[in-house]
Design a protein around this motif. Structure first.
Motif, PDB file in Angstrom:
ATOM      1  N   GLY A 242       0.810  -1.220   0.000  1.00 45.68           N
ATOM      2  CA  GLY A 242       0.000   0.000   0.000  1.00 45.68           C
ATOM      3  C   GLY A 242       0.841   1.266   0.000  1.00 45.68           C
ATOM      4  O   GLY A 242       0.374   2.335  -0.400  1.00 45.68           O
ATOM      5  N   ASN A 243       2.083   1.144   0.447  1.00 43.59           N
ATOM      6  CA  ASN A 243       3.027   2.263   0.415  1.00 43.59           C
ATOM      7  C   ASN A 243       3.838   2.271  -0.875  1.00 43.59           C
ATOM      8  O   ASN A 243       4.805   3.022  -1.003  1.00 43.59           O
ATOM      9  CB  ASN A 243       3.967   2.192   1.622  1.00 43.59           C
ATOM     10  CG  ASN A 243       3.395   2.873   2.837  1.00 43.59           C
ATOM     11  OD1 ASN A 243       3.271   4.095   2.867  1.00 43.59           O
ATOM     12  ND2 ASN A 243       3.015   2.097   3.842  1.00 43.59           N
ATOM     13  N   GLY A 244       3.462   1.420  -1.811  1.00 44.08           N
ATOM     14  CA  GLY A 244       4.129   1.404  -3.103  1.00 44.08           C
ATOM     15  C   GLY A 244       5.417   0.609  -3.150  1.00 44.08           C
ATOM     16  O   GLY A 244       6.215   0.783  -4.066  1.00 44.08           O
ATOM     17  N   LEU A 245       5.626  -0.268  -2.165  1.00 44.55           N
ATOM     18  CA  LEU A 245       6.849  -1.062  -2.134  1.00 44.55           C
ATOM     19  C   LEU A 245       6.612  -2.417  -2.789  1.00 44.55           C
ATOM     20  O   LEU A 245       5.621  -3.088  -2.504  1.00 44.55           O
ATOM     21  CB  LEU A 245       7.336  -1.248  -0.695  1.00 44.55           C
ATOM     22  CG  LEU A 245       7.726   0.047   0.010  1.00 44.55           C
ATOM     23  CD1 LEU A 245       7.992  -0.203   1.488  1.00 44.55           C
ATOM     24  CD2 LEU A 245       8.933   0.678  -0.656  1.00 44.55           C
ATOM     25  N   GLY A 246       7.533  -2.794  -3.632  1.00 49.36           N
ATOM     26  CA  GLY A 246       7.440  -4.074  -4.320  1.00 49.36           C
ATOM     27  C   GLY A 246       8.734  -4.848  -4.208  1.00 49.36           C
ATOM     28  O   GLY A 246       9.688  -4.439  -3.531  1.00 49.36           O
ATOM     29  N   HIS A 247       8.789  -5.961  -4.905  1.00 45.36           N
ATOM     30  CA  HIS A 247       9.940  -6.864  -4.883  1.00 45.36           C
ATOM     31  C   HIS A 247      11.221  -6.130  -5.289  1.00 45.36           C
ATOM     32  O   HIS A 247      11.282  -5.477  -6.319  1.00 45.36           O
ATOM     33  CB  HIS A 247       9.672  -8.037  -5.828  1.00 45.36           C
ATOM     34  CG  HIS A 247      10.734  -9.075  -5.850  1.00 45.36           C
ATOM     35  ND1 HIS A 247      11.113  -9.778  -4.720  1.00 45.36           N
ATOM     36  CD2 HIS A 247      11.511  -9.546  -6.858  1.00 45.36           C
ATOM     37  CE1 HIS A 247      12.072 -10.637  -5.042  1.00 45.36           C
ATOM     38  NE2 HIS A 247      12.330 -10.517  -6.336  1.00 45.36           N
ATOM     39  N   LYS A 248      12.219  -6.215  -4.418  1.00 48.09           N
ATOM     40  CA  LYS A 248      13.567  -5.662  -4.613  1.00 48.09           C
ATOM     41  C   LYS A 248      13.620  -4.142  -4.572  1.00 48.09           C
ATOM     42  O   LYS A 248      14.586  -3.547  -5.038  1.00 48.09           O
ATOM     43  CB  LYS A 248      14.195  -6.196  -5.903  1.00 48.09           C
ATOM     44  CG  LYS A 248      14.446  -7.695  -5.842  1.00 48.09           C
ATOM     45  CD  LYS A 248      15.077  -8.319  -7.066  1.00 48.09           C
ATOM     46  CE  LYS A 248      15.807  -7.415  -7.951  1.00 48.09           C
ATOM     47  NZ  LYS A 248      16.358  -8.040  -9.137  1.00 48.09           N
ATOM     48  N   ASP A 249      12.624  -3.497  -3.968  1.00 48.82           N
ATOM     49  CA  ASP A 249      12.714  -2.050  -3.762  1.00 48.82           C
ATOM     50  C   ASP A 249      13.714  -1.768  -2.644  1.00 48.82           C
ATOM     51  O   ASP A 249      13.951  -2.607  -1.771  1.00 48.82           O
ATOM     52  CB  ASP A 249      11.353  -1.461  -3.397  1.00 48.82           C
ATOM     53  CG  ASP A 249      10.514  -1.138  -4.616  1.00 48.82           C
ATOM     54  OD1 ASP A 249      11.076  -1.069  -5.729  1.00 48.82           O
ATOM     55  OD2 ASP A 249       9.302  -0.959  -4.457  1.00 48.82           O
ATOM     56  N   LEU A 250      14.291  -0.564  -2.685  1.00 44.14           N
ATOM     57  CA  LEU A 250      15.262  -0.128  -1.686  1.00 44.14           C
ATOM     58  C   LEU A 250      14.702   1.069  -0.931  1.00 44.14           C
ATOM     59  O   LEU A 250      14.270   2.045  -1.541  1.00 44.14           O
ATOM     60  CB  LEU A 250      16.582   0.278  -2.345  1.00 44.14           C
ATOM     61  CG  LEU A 250      17.578   1.051  -1.465  1.00 44.14           C
ATOM     62  CD1 LEU A 250      18.107   0.197  -0.325  1.00 44.14           C
ATOM     63  CD2 LEU A 250      18.720   1.588  -2.304  1.00 44.14           C
ATOM     64  N   ILE A 251      14.687   0.957   0.401  1.00 43.80           N
ATOM     65  CA  ILE A 251      14.376   2.114   1.240  1.00 43.80           C
ATOM     66  C   ILE A 251      15.533   2.301   2.206  1.00 43.80           C
ATOM     67  O   ILE A 251      16.245   1.362   2.550  1.00 43.80           O
ATOM     68  CB  ILE A 251      13.037   1.969   1.995  1.00 43.80           C
ATOM     69  CG1 ILE A 251      13.027   0.747   2.914  1.00 43.80           C
ATOM     70  CG2 ILE A 251      11.878   1.918   1.009  1.00 43.80           C
ATOM     71  CD1 ILE A 251      11.799   0.648   3.801  1.00 43.80           C
ATOM     72  N   ARG A 252      15.725   3.545   2.623  1.00 41.31           N
ATOM     73  CA  ARG A 252      16.769   3.862   3.589  1.00 41.31           C
ATOM     74  C   ARG A 252      16.140   4.768   4.645  1.00 41.31           C
ATOM     75  O   ARG A 252      15.161   5.454   4.374  1.00 41.31           O
ATOM     76  CB  ARG A 252      17.943   4.557   2.908  1.00 41.31           C
ATOM     77  CG  ARG A 252      18.592   3.677   1.825  1.00 41.31           C
ATOM     78  CD  ARG A 252      19.862   4.272   1.275  1.00 41.31           C
ATOM     79  NE  ARG A 252      20.926   4.302   2.267  1.00 41.31           N
ATOM     80  CZ  ARG A 252      21.723   3.273   2.562  1.00 41.31           C
ATOM     81  NH1 ARG A 252      21.570   2.126   1.959  1.00 41.31           N
ATOM     82  NH2 ARG A 252      22.668   3.393   3.466  1.00 41.31           N
TER      83      ARG A 252
END
Length: 118
Positions: free
Chosen positions: A94-104
């Motif tokens: 729902g926050n727009g995160l998918g497979h292999k996304d990177l957040i810091r």
């Protein structure tokens, strides 16, 4: 650095979502060189984003002496290098995160062990 293949480079990728128990999310803690690169975690897409700070990240970064001092309300989040404000009540997906996304995440006032990053 670019790569030039000398023969056809045509085969199925091994890192597709179907090959993992859950989508992989890469998470990095900026300015804390005890963890020099992001960690890759298989996390369910329906997990609330707020559960990261409560249930996931303590097991990953909790050994760092600054971890217990994090003010999660002041944390600055980045997605693909850009400032980003996630909704803790929404799922990762729902926050727009998918497979292999990177957040810091960056923790103002905490810059490595005894300020070693500053």
């Amino acid at each position: 650095m670019s790569v030039t293949a000398v023969k056809p480079y045509d085969f199925p990728a091994k890192d597709v979502r179907a090959n993992f128990p859950a989508p992989l999310l890469f998470i990095g803690w900026d300015e804390h060189l005890m963890f020099p690169c992001p960690v890759a975690l298989p996390l369910p897409a329906d997990m609330p984003f707020g559960a990261l700070a409560q249930a996931v990240l303590p097991g990953v970064y909790g050994v760092h002496p600054d971890f217990d001092r994090i003010d999660w309300n002041a944390v600055q989040w980045f997605k693909s290098g850009q400032p980003w404000t996630p909704d803790p009540a929404k799922s990762l997906e729902g926050n727009g995160l998918g497979h292999k996304d990177l957040i810091r995440f960056r923790t103002p006032g905490l810059t490595g062990i005894q300020g070693s990053f500053s």
